[in-house]
Motif scaffolding. Structure first.
Motif, PDB file in Angstrom:
ATOM      1  N   THR A   1      -3.667  14.390 -11.548  1.00  0.00           N
ATOM      2  CA  THR A   1      -5.092  14.247 -11.815  1.00  0.00           C
ATOM      3  C   THR A   1      -5.804  13.904 -10.519  1.00  0.00           C
ATOM      4  N   VAL A   2      -6.723  14.763 -10.106  1.00  0.00           N
ATOM      5  CA  VAL A   2      -7.495  14.529  -8.891  1.00  0.00           C
ATOM      6  C   VAL A   2      -8.626  13.556  -9.203  1.00  0.00           C
ATOM      7  N   GLY A   3      -8.788  12.556  -8.353  1.00  0.00           N
ATOM      8  CA  GLY A   3      -9.841  11.574  -8.558  1.00  0.00           C
ATOM      9  C   GLY A   3      -9.298  10.159  -8.548  1.00  0.00           C
ATOM     10  N   SER A   4     -10.083   9.243  -9.080  1.00  0.00           N
ATOM     11  CA  SER A   4      -9.707   7.832  -9.085  1.00  0.00           C
ATOM     12  C   SER A   4      -8.853   7.497 -10.301  1.00  0.00           C
TER      13      SER A   4
ATOM     14  N   GLN B   1       0.867  -1.176   0.000  1.00  0.00           N
ATOM     15  CA  GLN B   1       0.000   0.000   0.000  1.00  0.00           C
ATOM     16  C   GLN B   1       0.904   1.226   0.000  1.00  0.00           C
ATOM     17  N   THR B   2       0.743   2.085  -1.002  1.00  0.00           N
ATOM     18  CA  THR B   2       1.622   3.238  -1.170  1.00  0.00           C
ATOM     19  C   THR B   2       0.858   4.543  -1.004  1.00  0.00           C
ATOM     20  N   VAL B   3       1.491   5.496  -0.338  1.00  0.00           N
ATOM     21  CA  VAL B   3       0.937   6.840  -0.173  1.00  0.00           C
ATOM     22  C   VAL B   3       2.012   7.853  -0.520  1.00  0.00           C
ATOM     23  N   ASN B   4       1.661   8.853  -1.329  1.00  0.00           N
ATOM     24  CA  ASN B   4       2.561   9.956  -1.671  1.00  0.00           C
ATOM     25  C   ASN B   4       1.884  11.281  -1.350  1.00  0.00           C
ATOM     26  N   VAL B   5       2.640  12.227  -0.839  1.00  0.00           N
ATOM     27  CA  VAL B   5       2.156  13.577  -0.583  1.00  0.00           C
ATOM     28  C   VAL B   5       2.882  14.518  -1.535  1.00  0.00           C
ATOM     29  N   ASP B   6       2.131  15.318  -2.292  1.00  0.00           N
ATOM     30  CA  ASP B   6       2.699  16.248  -3.259  1.00  0.00           C
ATOM     31  C   ASP B   6       2.154  17.644  -3.033  1.00  0.00           C
ATOM     32  N   VAL B   7       2.990  18.651  -3.290  1.00  0.00           N
ATOM     33  CA  VAL B   7       2.578  20.044  -3.198  1.00  0.00           C
ATOM     34  C   VAL B   7       2.163  20.530  -4.578  1.00  0.00           C
ATOM     35  N   VAL B   8       1.010  21.197  -4.662  1.00  0.00           N
ATOM     36  CA  VAL B   8       0.514  21.730  -5.933  1.00  0.00           C
ATOM     37  C   VAL B   8       0.099  23.190  -5.739  1.00  0.00           C
ATOM     38  N   GLY B   9      -0.232  23.838  -6.843  1.00  0.00           N
ATOM     39  CA  GLY B   9      -0.663  25.233  -6.795  1.00  0.00           C
ATOM     40  C   GLY B   9       0.490  26.200  -6.999  1.00  0.00           C
TER      41      GLY B   9
ATOM     42  N   GLU C   1      -6.415  13.046  -3.933  1.00  0.00           N
ATOM     43  CA  GLU C   1      -7.343  14.049  -3.428  1.00  0.00           C
ATOM     44  C   GLU C   1      -6.633  14.983  -2.466  1.00  0.00           C
ATOM     45  N   PRO C   2      -7.227  16.164  -2.184  1.00  0.00           N
ATOM     46  CA  PRO C   2      -6.624  17.070  -1.199  1.00  0.00           C
ATOM     47  C   PRO C   2      -6.429  16.348   0.133  1.00  0.00           C
ATOM     48  N   ARG C   3      -5.314  16.632   0.789  1.00  0.00           N
ATOM     49  CA  ARG C   3      -4.907  15.857   1.957  1.00  0.00           C
ATOM     50  C   ARG C   3      -5.668  16.219   3.225  1.00  0.00           C
ATOM     51  N   THR C   4      -5.865  17.476   3.495  1.00  0.00           N
ATOM     52  CA  THR C   4      -6.503  17.917   4.736  1.00  0.00           C
ATOM     53  C   THR C   4      -7.734  18.764   4.439  1.00  0.00           C
ATOM     54  N   THR C   5      -8.453  19.124   5.494  1.00  0.00           N
ATOM     55  CA  THR C   5      -9.620  20.012   5.330  1.00  0.00           C
ATOM     56  C   THR C   5      -9.194  21.345   4.731  1.00  0.00           C
ATOM     57  N   ALA C   6      -8.073  21.884   5.206  1.00  0.00           N
ATOM     58  CA  ALA C   6      -7.571  23.147   4.668  1.00  0.00           C
ATOM     59  C   ALA C   6      -7.209  23.002   3.192  1.00  0.00           C
ATOM     60  N   ASP C   7      -6.635  21.856   2.834  1.00  0.00           N
ATOM     61  CA  ASP C   7      -6.288  21.610   1.432  1.00  0.00           C
ATOM     62  C   ASP C   7      -7.543  21.524   0.561  1.00  0.00           C
ATOM     63  N   LYS C   8      -8.595  20.912   1.090  1.00  0.00           N
ATOM     64  CA  LYS C   8      -9.855  20.823   0.347  1.00  0.00           C
ATOM     65  C   LYS C   8     -10.427  22.205   0.083  1.00  0.00           C
ATOM     66  N   LYS C   9     -10.321  23.086   1.064  1.00  0.00           N
ATOM     67  CA  LYS C   9     -10.809  24.454   0.885  1.00  0.00           C
ATOM     68  C   LYS C   9      -9.983  25.189  -0.163  1.00  0.00           C
ATOM     69  N   ALA C  10      -8.655  25.001  -0.118  1.00  0.00           N
ATOM     70  CA  ALA C  10      -7.795  25.658  -1.099  1.00  0.00           C
ATOM     71  C   ALA C  10      -8.073  25.134  -2.506  1.00  0.00           C
ATOM     72  N   TRP C  11      -8.304  23.835  -2.617  1.00  0.00           N
ATOM     73  CA  TRP C  11      -8.623  23.231  -3.919  1.00  0.00           C
ATOM     74  C   TRP C  11      -9.959  23.758  -4.431  1.00  0.00           C
ATOM     75  N   ALA C  12     -10.946  23.859  -3.545  1.00  0.00           N
ATOM     76  CA  ALA C  12     -12.263  24.385  -3.927  1.00  0.00           C
ATOM     77  C   ALA C  12     -12.145  25.836  -4.361  1.00  0.00           C
ATOM     78  N   ALA C  13     -11.327  26.618  -3.645  1.00  0.00           N
ATOM     79  CA  ALA C  13     -11.144  28.026  -3.992  1.00  0.00           C
ATOM     80  C   ALA C  13     -10.503  28.179  -5.363  1.00  0.00           C
TER      81      ALA C  13
ATOM     82  N   LEU D   1      -1.690  17.369  -2.028  1.00  0.00           N
ATOM     83  CA  LEU D   1      -2.514  16.244  -2.452  1.00  0.00           C
ATOM     84  C   LEU D   1      -1.979  14.970  -1.803  1.00  0.00           C
ATOM     85  N   ARG D   2      -2.875  14.051  -1.559  1.00  0.00           N
ATOM     86  CA  ARG D   2      -2.499  12.747  -1.031  1.00  0.00           C
ATOM     87  C   ARG D   2      -2.944  11.676  -2.028  1.00  0.00           C
ATOM     88  N   SER D   3      -1.985  10.915  -2.531  1.00  0.00           N
ATOM     89  CA  SER D   3      -2.285   9.869  -3.511  1.00  0.00           C
ATOM     90  C   SER D   3      -2.073   8.507  -2.876  1.00  0.00           C
ATOM     91  N   THR D   4      -3.068   7.646  -2.987  1.00  0.00           N
ATOM     92  CA  THR D   4      -2.979   6.297  -2.412  1.00  0.00           C
ATOM     93  C   THR D   4      -3.192   5.260  -3.511  1.00  0.00           C
TER      94      THR D   4
END
Length: 400
Positions: free
Chosen positions: A215-218, A136-144, A181-193, A152-155
């Motif tokens: 690419t955000v999503g599945s 099981q792999t997880v990567n954290v990447d900075v975007v924007g 997908e965005p990693r945290t609640t704050a990241d989700k808000k930034a992505w939505a903005a 973003l958190r990719s699993t």
């Protein structure tokens, strides 16, 4: 002197694999994909290892490099070569050995702990037809862009089934249940903005001038055939068969000498930091390969003698499993900053639980995105490793 005959044989294998590459693995179609990002990490790491020591992102390469992926890496280099620039300050070095007497005692105790793991890893084990590893792999990447960065958190899950008997095939499944997908609640808000975009970009260099797409999503799983005739693994600079794996030294000194030979053949940097990082990565490979149990035990003994490593007798991996951690600090000017490489192992069995990259000195880009020291920015957890008589099942939606 390099073994030109061996190198020539390796190039023949590479050519065969490249000629057999399906359209789905064409480098043009891989642009912006996670596979391309992993290839970029490998390519930049290889470039640095030949000069100023290993780039921390070298730890993000697949622990067991599938032979079938070699052609993809080489082809993807054509796509990303115009993006890759050598950073003059992107060097890596082991921290200076200024240990106090108590620290030295801790290091000795850590080596003793590893020798205990080596004893557990040397227990005899039966052989089978397929050696299988589930991860099981997880990567954290900075975007924007600057001033609007988020993470973003990719699993994704993975399965690798290596056929060791004549006539069997090796299959690697990657991207199982993949999601970004965005990693945290704050990241989700930034992505939505930003308009909740499906396609996003992030910095691929410390100055932000090089960028990578996400690419955000599945995602869709991918399956690869990873054997070339009887060659089933890449060990250092060469491809090896199951028989060759089983013939590796079971004595720690002889195994260390063999790894040193492969390190030199691969053009390793003549620095203790480059050697230690290379040896750590390749002994980790051996621990998860179907080698003789005594060879696996010898790999742990090699680890115990590496300079610059630390041992945490009590550690928890990213899935919450208890074990012992082998660590190597690496200081380098990368996108996210300085990191520590960690192997978390089960001291009772010698099994590898997880490989992790932990942020120790966040860069300005990482800090702006909310990443702090101690954040695990990449891990690959092994959830199953062992023999099976059945080949893995390929999902109907998997791409070849």
């Amino acid at each position: 002197m390099k073994n030109t005959k061996e190198r020539s044989a390796r190039r023949d294998v590479m050519k065969t694999l490249a000629d057999a590459r399906p359209d789905e693995l064409d480098p043009v179609l891989l642009a912006g994909s996670r596979r391309q990002r992993e290839d970029l990490a490998r390519i930049t790491a290889e470039a640095r290892e030949g000069t100023a020591g290993p780039h921390p992102l070298a730890w993000l390469r697949p622990r067991l490099l599938p032979l079938g992926a070699v052609a993809t890496v080489a082809a993807s280099a054509i796509v990303v070569v115009s993006l890759v620039q050598q950073q003059s300050d992107g060097t890596a070095s082991a921290r200076a050995d200024t240990r106090s007497p108590s620290a030295s005692a801790t290091a000795v105790n850590g080596r003793m702990e590893l020798l205990g793991v080596a004893k557990a890893a040397g227990s005899p084990a039966a052989e089978g037809t397929y050696w299988q590893v589930t991860t099981q792999t997880v990567n954290v990447d900075v975007v924007g862009d600057k001033g609007r960065r988020y993470t973003l958190r990719s699993t994704a899950g993975g399965e690798w089934s290596v056929g060791v008997r004549p006539g069997t095939e090796s299959l690697m499944l990657s991207g199982l249940d993949a999601r970004t997908e965005p990693r945290t609640t704050a990241d989700k808000k930034a992505w939505a903005a930003a308009g909740s975009p499906r396609q996003v970009e992030g910095p691929a260099s410390a100055d932000g001038r090089m960028r990578l797409g996400y690419t955000v999503g599945s995602g869709t799983p991918t399956v690869m055939h990873t054997n070339a005739d009887d060659k089933i693994y890449a060990l250092g600079p060469k491809n090896v068969s199951y028989q060759e794996l089983r013939q590796l030294p079971t004595d720690a000194d002889k195994l260390s000498a063999e790894l040193e030979r492969l390190y030199a053949q691969e053009g390793g940097a003549e620095t203790s930091a480059g050697r230690t990082a290379w040896m750590l990565r390749h002994t980790a490979d051996l621990i998860t390969m179907p080698v003789e149990p005594a060879t696996r035990a010898a790999a742990y003994r090699v680890l115990a003698e590496l300079p610059g490593i630390g041992v945490q007798p009590s550690a928890t991996d990213s899935l919450g499993r208890k074990g012992m951690a082998v660590t190597l600090p690496v200081d380098s000017a990368t996108v996210l900053g300085g990191v520590e490489q960690r192997l978390v192992v089960n001291p009772s069995t010698g099994a590898l639980l997880s490989e992790e990259t932990v942020l120790t000195a966040p860069s300005a880009i990482a800090r702006e995105a909310g990443l702090t020291a101690g954040t695990t920015v990449n891990y690959e957890a092994t959830t199953r490793m062992g023999w099976s008589e059945q080949q893995i099942t390929v999902p109907k939606n998997a791409k070849y």
